[in-house]
Motif scaffolding. Structure first.
Motif, PDB file in Angstrom:
ATOM      1  N   ASN A   1      28.854  41.875  35.411  1.00  0.00           N
ATOM      2  CA  ASN A   1      29.749  41.640  36.412  1.00  0.00           C
ATOM      3  C   ASN A   1      31.161  41.657  36.264  1.00  0.00           C
ATOM      4  OD1 ASN A   1      27.575  41.513  38.122  1.00  0.00           O
ATOM      5  ND2 ASN A   1      27.360  39.250  38.343  1.00  0.00           N
ATOM      6  N   PHE A   2      31.546  41.185  34.957  1.00  0.00           N
ATOM      7  CA  PHE A   2      32.720  41.037  34.568  1.00  0.00           C
ATOM      8  C   PHE A   2      33.235  42.478  34.361  1.00  0.00           C
ATOM      9  CE2 PHE A   2      32.779  41.761  29.661  1.00  0.00           C
ATOM     10  CZ  PHE A   2      34.265  42.024  29.584  1.00  0.00           C
ATOM     11  N   TYR A   3      32.406  43.261  33.641  1.00  0.00           N
ATOM     12  CA  TYR A   3      32.805  44.737  33.415  1.00  0.00           C
ATOM     13  C   TYR A   3      33.156  45.650  34.756  1.00  0.00           C
ATOM     14  CZ  TYR A   3      32.378  49.449  31.591  1.00  0.00           C
ATOM     15  OH  TYR A   3      32.741  50.690  31.268  1.00  0.00           O
ATOM     16  N   ASN A   4      32.349  45.236  35.659  1.00  0.00           N
ATOM     17  CA  ASN A   4      32.631  45.981  36.963  1.00  0.00           C
ATOM     18  C   ASN A   4      33.588  45.240  37.902  1.00  0.00           C
ATOM     19  OD1 ASN A   4      30.607  47.956  36.565  1.00  0.00           O
ATOM     20  ND2 ASN A   4      28.927  46.652  37.213  1.00  0.00           N
ATOM     21  N   GLU A   5      33.874  43.932  37.703  1.00  0.00           N
ATOM     22  CA  GLU A   5      34.819  43.344  38.860  1.00  0.00           C
ATOM     23  C   GLU A   5      35.843  42.826  38.498  1.00  0.00           C
ATOM     24  OE1 GLU A   5      31.830  40.555  40.933  1.00  0.00           O
ATOM     25  OE2 GLU A   5      30.102  41.935  41.041  1.00  0.00           O
ATOM     26  N   MET A   6      35.975  42.136  37.158  1.00  0.00           N
ATOM     27  CA  MET A   6      37.168  41.686  36.699  1.00  0.00           C
ATOM     28  C   MET A   6      38.332  42.594  36.726  1.00  0.00           C
ATOM     29  SD  MET A   6      37.490  39.538  33.365  1.00  0.00           S
ATOM     30  CE  MET A   6      39.195  38.741  32.785  1.00  0.00           C
ATOM     31  N   ALA A   7      39.499  42.212  37.389  1.00  0.00           N
ATOM     32  CA  ALA A   7      40.673  43.115  37.604  1.00  0.00           C
ATOM     33  C   ALA A   7      41.553  43.481  36.141  1.00  0.00           C
ATOM     34  CB  ALA A   7      41.683  42.387  38.367  1.00  0.00           C
ATOM     35  N   SER A   8      41.889  44.627  36.027  1.00  0.00           N
ATOM     36  CA  SER A   8      42.826  44.876  34.862  1.00  0.00           C
ATOM     37  C   SER A   8      44.111  44.197  35.084  1.00  0.00           C
ATOM     38  CB  SER A   8      42.688  46.137  34.508  1.00  0.00           C
ATOM     39  OG  SER A   8      43.505  46.964  35.797  1.00  0.00           O
ATOM     40  N   PHE A   9      44.872  44.240  33.860  1.00  0.00           N
ATOM     41  CA  PHE A   9      46.257  44.062  34.277  1.00  0.00           C
ATOM     42  C   PHE A   9      46.944  44.716  35.161  1.00  0.00           C
ATOM     43  CE2 PHE A   9      45.297  41.747  30.005  1.00  0.00           C
ATOM     44  CZ  PHE A   9      45.970  40.698  30.030  1.00  0.00           C
ATOM     45  N   GLU A  10      46.688  46.104  35.079  1.00  0.00           N
ATOM     46  CA  GLU A  10      47.472  46.921  36.129  1.00  0.00           C
ATOM     47  C   GLU A  10      46.884  46.572  37.335  1.00  0.00           C
ATOM     48  OE1 GLU A  10      47.859  51.717  36.517  1.00  0.00           O
ATOM     49  OE2 GLU A  10      46.492  51.251  35.032  1.00  0.00           O
ATOM     50  N   ASP A  11      45.701  46.502  37.772  1.00  0.00           N
ATOM     51  CA  ASP A  11      45.267  46.127  39.245  1.00  0.00           C
ATOM     52  C   ASP A  11      46.046  44.744  39.614  1.00  0.00           C
ATOM     53  OD1 ASP A  11      43.402  48.363  38.975  1.00  0.00           O
ATOM     54  OD2 ASP A  11      41.797  47.152  38.190  1.00  0.00           O
ATOM     55  N   ALA A  12      46.118  43.657  38.771  1.00  0.00           N
ATOM     56  CA  ALA A  12      46.406  42.651  39.195  1.00  0.00           C
ATOM     57  C   ALA A  12      48.220  42.462  39.366  1.00  0.00           C
ATOM     58  CB  ALA A  12      46.039  41.300  38.200  1.00  0.00           C
ATOM     59  N   GLY A  13      48.760  43.487  38.657  1.00  0.00           N
ATOM     60  CA  GLY A  13      50.202  43.607  38.557  1.00  0.00           C
ATOM     61  C   GLY A  13      50.963  42.525  37.824  1.00  0.00           C
ATOM     62  N   ILE A  14      49.986  42.261  36.608  1.00  0.00           N
ATOM     63  CA  ILE A  14      50.620  41.559  35.512  1.00  0.00           C
ATOM     64  C   ILE A  14      51.134  42.383  34.388  1.00  0.00           C
ATOM     65  CG2 ILE A  14      49.777  39.677  33.835  1.00  0.00           C
ATOM     66  CD1 ILE A  14      47.506  38.939  35.828  1.00  0.00           C
ATOM     67  N   GLU A  15      52.080  42.109  34.061  1.00  0.00           N
ATOM     68  CA  GLU A  15      53.066  42.660  33.014  1.00  0.00           C
ATOM     69  C   GLU A  15      52.886  41.998  31.816  1.00  0.00           C
ATOM     70  OE1 GLU A  15      56.852  43.921  33.970  1.00  0.00           O
ATOM     71  OE2 GLU A  15      56.264  44.933  35.619  1.00  0.00           O
ATOM     72  N   ILE A  16      52.363  42.597  30.430  1.00  0.00           N
ATOM     73  CA  ILE A  16      52.200  41.542  29.230  1.00  0.00           C
ATOM     74  C   ILE A  16      52.971  42.708  28.256  1.00  0.00           C
ATOM     75  CG2 ILE A  16      50.070  40.493  29.815  1.00  0.00           C
ATOM     76  CD1 ILE A  16      48.647  42.605  28.262  1.00  0.00           C
TER      77      ILE A  16
ATOM     78  N   THR B   1      41.494  45.698  28.664  1.00  0.00           N
ATOM     79  CA  THR B   1      42.655  45.624  29.790  1.00  0.00           C
ATOM     80  C   THR B   1      42.293  44.779  30.823  1.00  0.00           C
ATOM     81  OG1 THR B   1      41.958  47.724  30.657  1.00  0.00           O
ATOM     82  CG2 THR B   1      43.727  47.727  28.793  1.00  0.00           C
ATOM     83  N   LYS B   2      41.294  43.823  30.811  1.00  0.00           N
ATOM     84  CA  LYS B   2      40.890  43.090  31.907  1.00  0.00           C
ATOM     85  C   LYS B   2      41.836  41.937  31.709  1.00  0.00           C
ATOM     86  CE  LYS B   2      36.977  44.980  33.331  1.00  0.00           C
ATOM     87  NZ  LYS B   2      36.818  45.587  34.713  1.00  0.00           N
ATOM     88  N   THR B   3      41.890  41.088  32.839  1.00  0.00           N
ATOM     89  CA  THR B   3      43.076  39.851  32.889  1.00  0.00           C
ATOM     90  C   THR B   3      42.686  38.786  31.924  1.00  0.00           C
ATOM     91  OG1 THR B   3      42.199  39.261  34.988  1.00  0.00           O
ATOM     92  CG2 THR B   3      44.210  40.733  34.876  1.00  0.00           C
ATOM     93  N   LYS B   4      42.727  39.049  30.764  1.00  0.00           N
ATOM     94  CA  LYS B   4      42.337  37.881  29.554  1.00  0.00           C
ATOM     95  C   LYS B   4      42.913  38.360  28.152  1.00  0.00           C
ATOM     96  CE  LYS B   4      38.316  40.675  28.341  1.00  0.00           C
ATOM     97  NZ  LYS B   4      39.006  41.108  27.235  1.00  0.00           N
TER      98      LYS B   4
END
Length: 342
Positions: A327-342, A21-24
């Motif tokens: 670092n990506f596991y700990n720091e990368m935003a999730s879609f929910e965190d970033a307010g991105i709807e998919i 669920t990271k922004t990718k």
């Protein structure tokens, strides 16, 4: 011998969901995602962190080197260790670059180093016996090596270290590694023995012959991993094997370098299969048998750069990828965190 906790799959779905669920796009970071999953399994799903990592170079000499299996004489082992301590080798350059603390252990170089050298003294002898003529060492030496390196790993663990990377130095050690590989994997010697540091055709044939001779000589005793080490191993291979097992017992990640370190990994897994889950395979070296070793272990290395230097250089170069996975596991935003709807 070593009480290693099998990794639990209890939180795998939760860890994988966090990765997915990271922004990718799903799976877009490829092997870095697989690595992140492994690290979270070992170090914990909430904020795993690499702390006080060490790269340890294990050095020793081999009696088989006197029979002409390398382009360099045994004296080069000690000379290279001095180069390590002076900061002039490839492993010094790479560990400085990536921020790894470097430690060098004398497991059995021909000539000992003085106490001011900075080399850690864990000597099991002054070079092994020539494996094609007699056993490399006694079973007692193998157990002593395990005890010594376990104490060293415990010292680092108490200092907060949760990752060790393995390197080695030892003229002639590809012969021992090839012999170990052939015994454990049942792959023919001709497919295990490589050209090491770049030997010519005649030396290559001699090297194959001597490894085959060693396996024939010790055939009746090669049904136990400790006896394999005693008969055809190296002092540095013994201590790398013990380091893998001791680190896994303490829940630490272990970064495996090239051909020699992977031979130690083969023995460690033969002793306790649960240590396999703690290993990160840094690279596929250009040594002939390394691809087959990795295939046997179903291990996918992080890098393939055509390297065959040893010293832990592949492990050092892979370290930034390990950091990136954390670092990506700990720091990368999730879609929910970033307010991105998919």
């Amino acid at each position: 011998m070593f009480n290693i906790r099998p990794l639990s799959s209890e939180f795998d779905d939760e860890i994988q969901h966090r990765i997915d669920t990271k922004t990718k796009p799903l799976g877009a970071l490829g092997d870095i995602e697989t690595l992140a999953l492994q690290i979270a399994q070992v170090l914990g799903k909430e904020g795993p962190k690499i702390s006080n990592p060490k790269l340890i170079v294990f050095a020793a000499d081999h009696g088989i080197a006197d029979s002409g299996v390398s382009i360099a004489p045994s004296e080069v082992t000690g000379q290279m260790v001095r180069n390590f301590m002076a900061g002039g080798a490839a492993i010094n350059v790479f560990t400085r670059q990536v921020g790894l603390d470097l430690e060098v252990i004398d497991c059995g170089v021909l000539q000992p180093f003085d106490s001011e050298s900075g080399v850690i003294d864990q000597r099991l002898g002054a070079g092994t016996g020539p494996i094609h003529k007699r056993a490399a060492m006694t079973l007692g030496a193998v157990k002593q090596g395990f005890d010594m390196v376990t104490a060293r790993i415990e010292l680092h663990h108490k200092d907060g270290c949760n990752l060790i990377a393995l390197g080695e130095m030892g003229i002639g050690n590809t012969s021992s590694a090839a012999a170990i590989m052939s015994v454990i994997t049942a792959i023919p010697v001709t497919d295990c023995v490589g050209r090491g540091t770049g030997i010519d055709a005649a030396t290559f044939r001699r090297k194959q012959m001597l490894v085959e001779q060693a396996l024939l000589l010790h055939h009746s005793e090669l049904d136990d991993p400790l006896q394999i080490l005693a008969c055809i191993g190296g002092f540095e291979i013994v201590q790398m094997t013990g380091a893998i097992l001791a680190a896994a017992e303490r829940g630490m990640l272990v970064v495996i370098d090239g051909f020699i370190a992977t031979a130690a990994a083969l023995v460690a897994i033969s002793i306790n299969v649960d240590c396999r889950d703690y290993m990160i395979f840094s690279h596929q070296s250009d040594e002939k048998g390394h691809y087959l070793m990795l295939e046997y272990l179903q291990a996918k290395p992080l890098l393939k750069l055509g390297m065959k230097l040893g010293e832990g250089t592949g492990a050092a170069l892979a370290f930034p990828l390990i950091q990136a996975a954390v670092n990506f596991y700990n720091e990368m935003a999730s879609f929910e965190d970033a307010g991105i709807e998919i």
